[in-house]
Structure formats: structure tokens, C-alpha cells
Design a protein around this motif. Sequence first.
Motif, PDB file in Angstrom:
ATOM      1  N   ASP A   1     -98.037  -7.039  -4.292  1.00 42.75           N
ATOM      2  CA  ASP A   1     -97.588  -6.109  -5.398  1.00 42.75           C
ATOM      3  C   ASP A   1     -97.419  -4.894  -4.880  1.00 42.75           C
ATOM      4  O   ASP A   1     -96.190  -3.896  -5.074  1.00 42.75           O
ATOM      5  CB  ASP A   1     -98.612  -6.178  -6.451  1.00 42.75           C
ATOM      6  CG  ASP A   1     -98.172  -5.326  -7.759  1.00 42.75           C
ATOM      7  OD1 ASP A   1     -96.923  -5.603  -8.067  1.00 42.75           O
ATOM      8  OD2 ASP A   1     -99.089  -4.592  -8.350  1.00 42.75           O
ATOM      9  N   VAL A   2     -98.430  -4.372  -4.023  1.00 39.33           N
ATOM     10  CA  VAL A   2     -98.417  -3.092  -3.521  1.00 39.33           C
ATOM     11  C   VAL A   2     -97.085  -2.649  -2.657  1.00 39.33           C
ATOM     12  O   VAL A   2     -96.616  -1.768  -2.783  1.00 39.33           O
ATOM     13  CB  VAL A   2     -99.691  -2.703  -2.814  1.00 39.33           C
ATOM     14  CG1 VAL A   2     -99.353  -1.515  -1.809  1.00 39.33           C
ATOM     15  CG2 VAL A   2    -100.677  -2.441  -3.816  1.00 39.33           C
TER      16      VAL A   2
ATOM     17  N   PHE B   1     -93.600  -6.560  -3.770  1.00 39.72           N
ATOM     18  CA  PHE B   1     -93.209  -8.020  -3.461  1.00 39.72           C
ATOM     19  C   PHE B   1     -93.650  -8.722  -4.990  1.00 39.72           C
ATOM     20  O   PHE B   1     -94.515  -9.617  -4.590  1.00 39.72           O
ATOM     21  CB  PHE B   1     -93.452  -8.618  -2.297  1.00 39.72           C
ATOM     22  CG  PHE B   1     -92.970  -9.887  -1.894  1.00 39.72           C
ATOM     23  CD1 PHE B   1     -91.630 -10.300  -2.708  1.00 39.72           C
ATOM     24  CD2 PHE B   1     -93.207 -10.589  -0.934  1.00 39.72           C
ATOM     25  CE1 PHE B   1     -91.151 -11.370  -2.333  1.00 39.72           C
ATOM     26  CE2 PHE B   1     -92.379 -11.771  -0.633  1.00 39.72           C
ATOM     27  CZ  PHE B   1     -91.554 -12.234  -1.247  1.00 39.72           C
ATOM     28  N   LYS B   2     -93.170  -8.550  -6.007  1.00 42.19           N
ATOM     29  CA  LYS B   2     -93.739  -9.323  -6.972  1.00 42.19           C
ATOM     30  C   LYS B   2     -93.631 -10.744  -7.083  1.00 42.19           C
ATOM     31  O   LYS B   2     -94.518 -11.478  -7.561  1.00 42.19           O
ATOM     32  CB  LYS B   2     -92.859  -8.772  -8.416  1.00 42.19           C
ATOM     33  CG  LYS B   2     -93.242  -7.516  -9.001  1.00 42.19           C
ATOM     34  CD  LYS B   2     -94.178  -7.590 -10.167  1.00 42.19           C
ATOM     35  CE  LYS B   2     -95.238  -6.584 -10.496  1.00 42.19           C
ATOM     36  NZ  LYS B   2     -94.591  -5.317 -10.408  1.00 42.19           N
ATOM     37  N   THR B   3     -92.613 -11.151  -6.485  1.00 36.53           N
ATOM     38  CA  THR B   3     -92.516 -12.679  -6.440  1.00 36.53           C
ATOM     39  C   THR B   3     -93.815 -13.332  -5.406  1.00 36.53           C
ATOM     40  O   THR B   3     -94.257 -14.121  -5.765  1.00 36.53           O
ATOM     41  CB  THR B   3     -91.058 -13.146  -5.884  1.00 36.53           C
ATOM     42  OG1 THR B   3     -90.271 -12.372  -6.397  1.00 36.53           O
ATOM     43  CG2 THR B   3     -90.829 -14.506  -5.694  1.00 36.53           C
TER      44      THR B   3
ATOM     45  N   MET C   1     -96.823 -13.231  -7.928  1.00 39.76           N
ATOM     46  CA  MET C   1     -96.951 -14.555  -8.949  1.00 39.76           C
ATOM     47  C   MET C   1     -97.360 -15.705  -8.111  1.00 39.76           C
ATOM     48  O   MET C   1     -97.969 -16.540  -8.862  1.00 39.76           O
ATOM     49  CB  MET C   1     -95.462 -14.444  -9.572  1.00 39.76           C
ATOM     50  CG  MET C   1     -95.077 -13.458 -10.243  1.00 39.76           C
ATOM     51  SD  MET C   1     -95.993 -13.140 -11.743  1.00 39.76           S
ATOM     52  CE  MET C   1     -95.427 -11.588 -12.323  1.00 39.76           C
ATOM     53  N   TYR C   2     -96.419 -15.981  -6.966  1.00 39.19           N
ATOM     54  CA  TYR C   2     -96.886 -17.277  -6.315  1.00 39.19           C
ATOM     55  C   TYR C   2     -98.224 -17.310  -5.824  1.00 39.19           C
ATOM     56  O   TYR C   2     -99.050 -18.380  -6.240  1.00 39.19           O
ATOM     57  CB  TYR C   2     -95.957 -17.336  -5.228  1.00 39.19           C
ATOM     58  CG  TYR C   2     -94.423 -18.163  -5.394  1.00 39.19           C
ATOM     59  CD1 TYR C   2     -93.716 -17.328  -6.225  1.00 39.19           C
ATOM     60  CD2 TYR C   2     -94.316 -19.352  -5.046  1.00 39.19           C
ATOM     61  CE1 TYR C   2     -92.396 -17.778  -6.736  1.00 39.19           C
ATOM     62  CE2 TYR C   2     -93.067 -19.775  -5.431  1.00 39.19           C
ATOM     63  CZ  TYR C   2     -92.259 -19.317  -6.197  1.00 39.19           C
ATOM     64  OH  TYR C   2     -90.977 -19.662  -6.457  1.00 39.19           O
TER      65      TYR C   2
ATOM     66  N   SER D   1    -100.555 -17.902  -8.673  1.00 46.36           N
ATOM     67  CA  SER D   1    -100.261 -19.394  -9.364  1.00 46.36           C
ATOM     68  C   SER D   1    -101.327 -20.510  -8.280  1.00 46.36           C
ATOM     69  O   SER D   1    -101.793 -21.147  -8.795  1.00 46.36           O
ATOM     70  CB  SER D   1     -99.088 -19.720  -9.525  1.00 46.36           C
ATOM     71  OG  SER D   1     -98.449 -20.154  -8.070  1.00 46.36           O
ATOM     72  N   PHE D   2    -101.223 -19.986  -6.964  1.00 45.31           N
ATOM     73  CA  PHE D   2    -102.235 -20.923  -6.190  1.00 45.31           C
ATOM     74  C   PHE D   2    -103.710 -20.656  -6.406  1.00 45.31           C
ATOM     75  O   PHE D   2    -104.460 -21.577  -6.518  1.00 45.31           O
ATOM     76  CB  PHE D   2    -102.011 -20.441  -4.550  1.00 45.31           C
ATOM     77  CG  PHE D   2    -100.623 -21.036  -4.096  1.00 45.31           C
ATOM     78  CD1 PHE D   2    -100.183 -22.361  -4.455  1.00 45.31           C
ATOM     79  CD2 PHE D   2     -99.867 -20.264  -3.318  1.00 45.31           C
ATOM     80  CE1 PHE D   2     -99.048 -22.858  -3.798  1.00 45.31           C
ATOM     81  CE2 PHE D   2     -98.661 -20.639  -2.924  1.00 45.31           C
ATOM     82  CZ  PHE D   2     -98.168 -21.994  -3.016  1.00 45.31           C
TER      83      PHE D   2
ATOM     84  N   ARG E   1    -104.926 -22.608  -9.249  1.00 44.81           N
ATOM     85  CA  ARG E   1    -105.368 -23.960  -8.975  1.00 44.81           C
ATOM     86  C   ARG E   1    -106.755 -24.064  -8.310  1.00 44.81           C
ATOM     87  O   ARG E   1    -107.410 -25.088  -8.627  1.00 44.81           O
ATOM     88  CB  ARG E   1    -104.371 -24.571  -8.084  1.00 44.81           C
ATOM     89  CG  ARG E   1    -103.023 -24.749  -8.878  1.00 44.81           C
ATOM     90  CD  ARG E   1    -101.884 -24.758  -8.121  1.00 44.81           C
ATOM     91  NE  ARG E   1    -101.697 -26.167  -7.372  1.00 44.81           N
ATOM     92  CZ  ARG E   1    -100.847 -26.455  -6.318  1.00 44.81           C
ATOM     93  NH1 ARG E   1     -99.732 -25.440  -6.417  1.00 44.81           N
ATOM     94  NH2 ARG E   1    -100.904 -27.176  -5.643  1.00 44.81           N
TER      95      ARG E   1
ATOM     96  N   GLU F   1     -98.589 -26.829   0.149  1.00 38.87           N
ATOM     97  CA  GLU F   1     -97.768 -25.815  -0.474  1.00 38.87           C
ATOM     98  C   GLU F   1     -98.253 -24.539   0.018  1.00 38.87           C
ATOM     99  O   GLU F   1     -97.063 -23.764   0.245  1.00 38.87           O
ATOM    100  CB  GLU F   1     -97.981 -26.122  -1.978  1.00 38.87           C
ATOM    101  CG  GLU F   1     -97.255 -27.222  -2.465  1.00 38.87           C
ATOM    102  CD  GLU F   1     -97.386 -27.201  -4.165  1.00 38.87           C
ATOM    103  OE1 GLU F   1     -97.593 -26.357  -4.969  1.00 38.87           O
ATOM    104  OE2 GLU F   1     -97.412 -28.555  -4.594  1.00 38.87           O
TER     105      GLU F   1
ATOM    106  N   HIS G   1     -91.236 -12.965   6.629  1.00 38.84           N
ATOM    107  CA  HIS G   1     -90.213 -12.140   5.751  1.00 38.84           C
ATOM    108  C   HIS G   1     -89.976 -10.850   6.448  1.00 38.84           C
ATOM    109  O   HIS G   1     -90.757 -10.252   6.655  1.00 38.84           O
ATOM    110  CB  HIS G   1     -90.673 -12.087   4.359  1.00 38.84           C
ATOM    111  CG  HIS G   1     -89.736 -11.365   3.626  1.00 38.84           C
ATOM    112  ND1 HIS G   1     -88.841 -10.493   3.588  1.00 38.84           N
ATOM    113  CD2 HIS G   1     -89.271 -12.008   2.202  1.00 38.84           C
ATOM    114  CE1 HIS G   1     -87.990 -10.355   2.501  1.00 38.84           C
ATOM    115  NE2 HIS G   1     -88.239 -11.175   1.913  1.00 38.84           N
TER     116      HIS G   1
END
Lengths: 560, 327
Positions: free
Chosen positions: A282-283, A286-288, A291-292, A295-296, A299, A344, A355
Motif C-alpha cells: 500500500d505504501v 501497489f493496492k493490488t 488486496m492479494y 486475502s492470503f 485464510r 498460491e 515486479h
Amino acid sequence: MSSLDLLIKELQAYAKELKPLKDGKLSARVSRRDLLEVVKLLVRRFQARLAFITGADFGSEGFDIVYVFDASSLKPRFKLLVETRIPRDDAWIPSTTPITLQGLWAEKEIMEFLGIEVRGHPDPRYVWLPYEWPNMPETGAPLDPRRVHGVAAGEGWLPLRARPGSALASLIPIGPYHPSHVEGQYVRLKLDGEVVEAADIKVGFHHRGISRLIERRGLRRGVLVAEKVCGICSGAHGLAYVSAAERTLGIDPPERVLYTRTLLAELNRIQSHLLWLGLFSDVIGFKTGFMYSWSFRERVLDILERLTGNRIAYGVWRVGGVSLEIEKEEASHVERSLKKLKEEFLSFAEDFVEHPLVKARVKGIGVLKPEEARELNVLGPTARASTLQLDVRLQDPPNAAYDPTTTGWRIVVKDGCDCYSRLLVRLEEVQVSLDVCLNVLDYVCSGELRAELPDSIEPGAEGVACNEAPRGELVYYMRIQEAEELACLRIRTPSYQNFLSLAVILKGCMLADVPVIIASIDQCIACTDRVEIMDGHRRRLLTWTDLVQLSQRASKREEN
Amino acid sequence: MSPVDAVALLLAIPVAFTLGVLYWFMVRKLTARFQWRRGPLLLVYRDLSGTLGSSRLLQPLYDILKLWKKEVVVPPSARRTLFKASPYIAAIFAGTAILFLPAPYGCLLSGFSYSLVVASYLLVGAMLFIVLGAASSSSPWGVIGARREAELFLAYEMAFIVSIFTAAYMYRSLSIWEISINQLKSLPGFLANPFAAILLFLAALGKLHLKPFDIPEAEQEIIAGPYTEYSGKLLALLYITKLLILYSLATLIIYLFTPLALYCSTPLGATLHIILSLAVIALLSLLHAANPRYRIDQALSWYAKTAAAFGLAAVLMAASLKLMGVL
């Protein structure tokens, strides 16, 4: 003669009393006069690390000041406590800061909480109280003007009261509440254009005195509060507390307990590192990624909820055991979920570190050289990213299973010294922790769950235990008054030490990198401040029935 | 000017605004889906539709309406006149630019012989007043945001200008409408010179502050950058400006590089206009979701290197096509 024997021989010249503790640690009582000599001897000659300094108030008898040294370079798992008693009407100690920076904040804390004067301290500003606080509490000692105005020595630093107009360079206040901080902290930057010239950090916006709360609960019930010191690394605090208590009492928990504790502690580390990865993404905008990774994490929390019934504070840590009986069926379910998660997560982590823009943003910034890291006593992944082989699980494991042959645990060290290395260390640790969790599942289904507690506890018994929390070495020190009453309990969290390094790392970086660097240290203010976070914008009040319903619905979702 | 033209002109801004709302919804929705989130709901769940309505397609509009009703707070140390006037002027600039672009239902003023120049300068003007407003806000965040915006502006504007003038050079016109029509006689722009099309797309990323170029609005570093001190109606106006700029850039990209003008004033033309714009926006959203943010110096050097390479390739391509007599 080994260097340890040499150390003990040298210590005997100063120590009034040399007392072995229950688990092979040593406690030395010295007089205030010899204190600096002893610290110099340990730090300079024997390369011991000053892990923590704390004080306890014994009323009319005076104060006890305890210096916790980590001397694992001499002998594995060796910790040394240097204690001194000072009278109440002449309450001062000499500062160790001219010898090593490692105790800088701890001494400030002693000044603030106990009203003891620390002579020769270079930066006596408050840590927890506001800088503008008018006087030292209770003792009524003369006021040091430097404390009130918050001017650090040598820096010519502007006090908090300064208005932007009177500053010579741009003053950018980051905090106490700022989008890049998860919790309240205040980072004050002096900028020249976009380049940071100097940085200063103030915390202490939500101190809640949790140590005292634990002391009042007593030895056995204290763990339930200790776990609530922090919402992210609750497992680490629970484990550190029970380890300290067991070492004070001299109990060895059975094997099944050790493996169950490892499972919980490592799951806790995974979710903490994933949370960090989200904030870090986030900082850098990289919002994506955020989120990922969350979500891990969700779980992992689901697995923890299934095992213990709770997502954050598990409430299963017990002195001498653990209140969690994992069935075969549960274990195989956890194994399946973890294997899927691992697969995953690994592919995600690979994409993340490769990246090109992530690399461009974090590579080569926030460099902390190994010698600086050692001098500032930086801990955890931050230290390991600066090549230091510093991991409690290697040097002085808590009362849990960390045997590399059965658990597959290994230390992760990188040599980049920058934010990218910190990222790599944490991602690889998640992977190692996942492996450890999968390995220990074989051992958690059968065996004893409790060790017998001794009938009587020796008054004045003391113990110190460390645990590798997700952010680094977590120290718990406790002393028994009588029966199960605690005379004192002190917590030294890793962020508390890591904060010190920020002022060094931030110097000379660009404004856009400041949040990245702050995030890369991964400080946990909840731990440091021992806070209570109040949600002031709650949409509606939940009744107990609502909460139960919500929790039941969540469990149902998990089953499907 | 015939009454029909006058009505078409009057309708242009409401239509552009509505489409801008739709496009911005798409940006938000697609970004959310790329990020494993729901985003604003196209069809609201039945148990929530009592409070939320049946669809949140107009979510960007609701945001603007909410802001419109809120109190405007002006910082006491700000330059009041400039601070308050800037959002209005920026919105007027963006609104006027719309008139010089083709609408889904007609050519408006884009047939006018210098419409490309006028439209691009009006868009520059809108950005300029956003910077001025922020700089006069006296907030350190606003000032840093304005400075970053100005630095980034110099970088992406180069890419923008090289791209649009390559298109103008290839089709021998400075009128957006004629450029589009002329593509019928030879090759469509995106086939003839893909470099110029990509360049315009890259410039749009910077102009719209999408990742990796959302540096002026980097909330983790400087709160909201230029928008930090704005509130209420003024902030709503800045949002409107942003929607209009999004619409303008999408329109500019599709008309400069496809012969869309051919189908103008037919239902097919209108549909194609919207579908192609949405395709452009989907690509923008994908890049927005897949990237972290550059630091300002990295962004500048990126534009200086990559965009310059594309620019050079675009100009060379246009010149060689001319020499070969294809165009």
C-alpha cells in the motif's frame, strides 16, 4: 579457560552476589559504583548485547535496576542479568549511552516511569509523556529544560512547538495520525527540497500500562492479558510470557505442548508478515498487492479460528501447557489448507519481488549498514536483512520446538541491507514458517498437554525469556514476590529497539521513500506503546448476540 | 450557427459529464475486480437494495453530489481568491475543451480548423489551475503535491504534444475531425503509427494520475497532494474536472487514431464511440491495478527515456510513411 569462565572470573571482582537462575542463566548483583565498568566489560570486551534495562520499585527498600545482557556469542542460550539496588532518596544511575546506544530508550523510560535520574544521558526527552509535560512525576526533581523543549543534543533540532514559519527548512509533520502509519506515531522531518536532512520520532500516544495490569493478575492468569498486548503478534506475546513463567518456575513442558506452540507461533508469524506485506504494498502505492496479501492472511486467520476458536487472541496459552487439543482430522484439514495456500502464495511472492516497479521503488533505499544495525541493536527481519545472524530461535529459543531436524526451521539472512532485502527476508520467512507448520503437524496430535506446576514457588525467583516475535526479539522479564504474585513484569518489544534506527536510516533519503522506509522496519506501535485502540467511527454497536451470530456465520462459511 | 448546432453544443457538456461518470465507474469497478474486490456494485444485493438502491452505476456522481452539499473550509493562511477561483476556472477550461472534441452524436466544434490545438491547450489550462489552487492553499502537502504535479506535467506534456502533432502531421490537419476523416483515405492511425497511439496513451496515464504516475496524489506520502485542503463544493468541482479530462482524453485517443468520424451521427457511431472509449479505459485500469507507484525522479526519467524513444519512433514512422507515399 573458555571465554565464559573468563567472563565469570572478571565479574566476580565486581559482583557482590552471583546467582544462577533456573535455566542456566546468571544473575549478578553489583553496586552502582561499578555499574559502568561492568557494562563496559560486557559490551566492549565480551561483545554482549544489552537487550534491555528496566527498573522495579520496591517502596522504602529502593529501586532495583536490571540490565539484561544477551551473551549468546559466548555460550548458546546464555543470558546475564546485572542488577543493582539504589536507595530511594538518592535515586540516580549513570547512563550507559556513552558506551553503547543500545540502552538509549530504556534509560529514558526509567527516567519517566520511576523518576530516577540518569546522569549523563545525551537525550533526556520524554518517550511516553508529551514533550510539553511540565514536570517529572512524584519525585519533584529539578526540571531539565532540554526535556521540556524537546531539543536533542547537537542537532540544533527544532522543538515540537515551533511553527512552520519559524523553521529554516520545510518542516513536514508525519503523524501522529497519517495515512502511511497504521497507528499513531510522530515522525518529524527536516527537508531540503525533497531530501530529508534530519528525522526525529515521537511515540507514546496511547500508553495503557498493561504491564501493571498483568502484575495484578498474578503469574498464572497474567498470560491472558499478555496476549492482548498486541493484536498482530498476540501469539508471540503469549509464548514469551509462558516461557518466562516456566523458566521462573523451572518446569519443562511436554513435547506435544512444544509442537503445538510452534504451530500457533508460526501461523501467527505468517499472518503478521502477510499483513506487513499488504501495508508495504500500500505504501509503495501497489493496492493490488495489498488486496492479494490480505486475502492470503484472511485464510491463515481462518485456520487459526478453526483451531483455537479465535482469530487474534487465541487464549490457549497456559503456564506449563497449552489448552488446545488438535485432533487428527483437524490436523489433516489444516495441512490441506496450508499446502494450497503455500502453492498460491509462492507464485504470488515470486511475481511480487520480480515486479520491475517494486524493485525500482525499494531496491537500494533505506540502507542500514551491519555495523550500524549492531550498534543500534536492531532486531528481527530488519537485522537479518543487514546480514546479522540474529534470531532468538537460533540463540535462545522460547519454550517451543525449534529443532531444525524435526521442524525444518532455518534462519533467513540477506545481505542487501536495504528495503528490498527486508522484503525478501520476510517473504522467505513466510515460506519457512509454512514449512515448519506443515512439519510440526505430525507431532501435535498425541501426548501430554500439561506439565505439573510446583507446589511452592520460591519468593524472589526471577526469569527472563525471549521469543522471536514477527518483528524481532521480544523480552519478558518477571520476578515473583511470593506465591503467585508478581513483583514485577517487564516487556521489551522489538519495535521499541527498531525505532531507534529510523533516525539513522531516514537521513539523506527522499520524501517519497520515507513511508517505504518506515513501513520496511515494520514497527508495531501497539507493542511499543502497549495501547488500546478505540474505534471512534464504529457504524453501529454490536450486542453480544450479534457477535455470537456473526461468529457462527463465519464458522459455517469456513466449513463449506 | 443553426439552432440544431446550438442545441448540440448545449448538450455536449451534460453528455460528456454523464459519460465521464460512467467511465469513472468503469475505472473503479475494473480496478476493484483486478484487485480481488467487488468495487461499486452494478447490481446491488437484494437485502441491501432497500438502502443502496438497485445499482451503484452512478457512484461517482453520488460522491460529487455528497461533496456539493458539504461545507467549504478555506484555510486561514491560504490566498483566498486564487484558492477559491481555481477549481471553477479548471472546470470551465475542461468543460470548454469538451466543445472542441467530437461528441458521440456529432462533430461539434471539432471540425474547426485548429480544434486540436485549442482542445489540448484548454486541457493544459485545467491542469495549470489545479496546480495554482494547490500552491495557494498554504498546506505543505498541497505545495509538495503542486510541485510534483508541475514536474510531472513537463514530462507527460512532451509525450502528449509529440503524439498529437505526429497525428496532425500524418493526416495534414490540425482539426480533430479532419484527422479522423482523412484516415479513411489511407490507413487508420493505430495501424499506420502504433507508436504515436501508445505515446498518447502513456501521456494519458500521467494526466489522469493513474498508477504508476499517481505521484501528485500519493496519499501515503502527502495525504491528497493538490486536493489536501479542498473540501465541499470546491473539491466536487475538481472531481468534475477530473471526469471531464478522462472523457476528453479517451475521446482524443479514439478519434486521433481511428476513422470513427465516418460513422458520426448514426447509432452505430455513438455505440462505437462508447465501446472504444471503454476499451481504452479498461487498458488504463489494468495498468492502474498492476503497478505500484514510481517515485517522482523515477517517473521523470521514465518519461525522458521510454516516452522519448516512442516519440522518436513515432516521428520517424510518420516521416517514412510520408516518403513512401502511403499517407
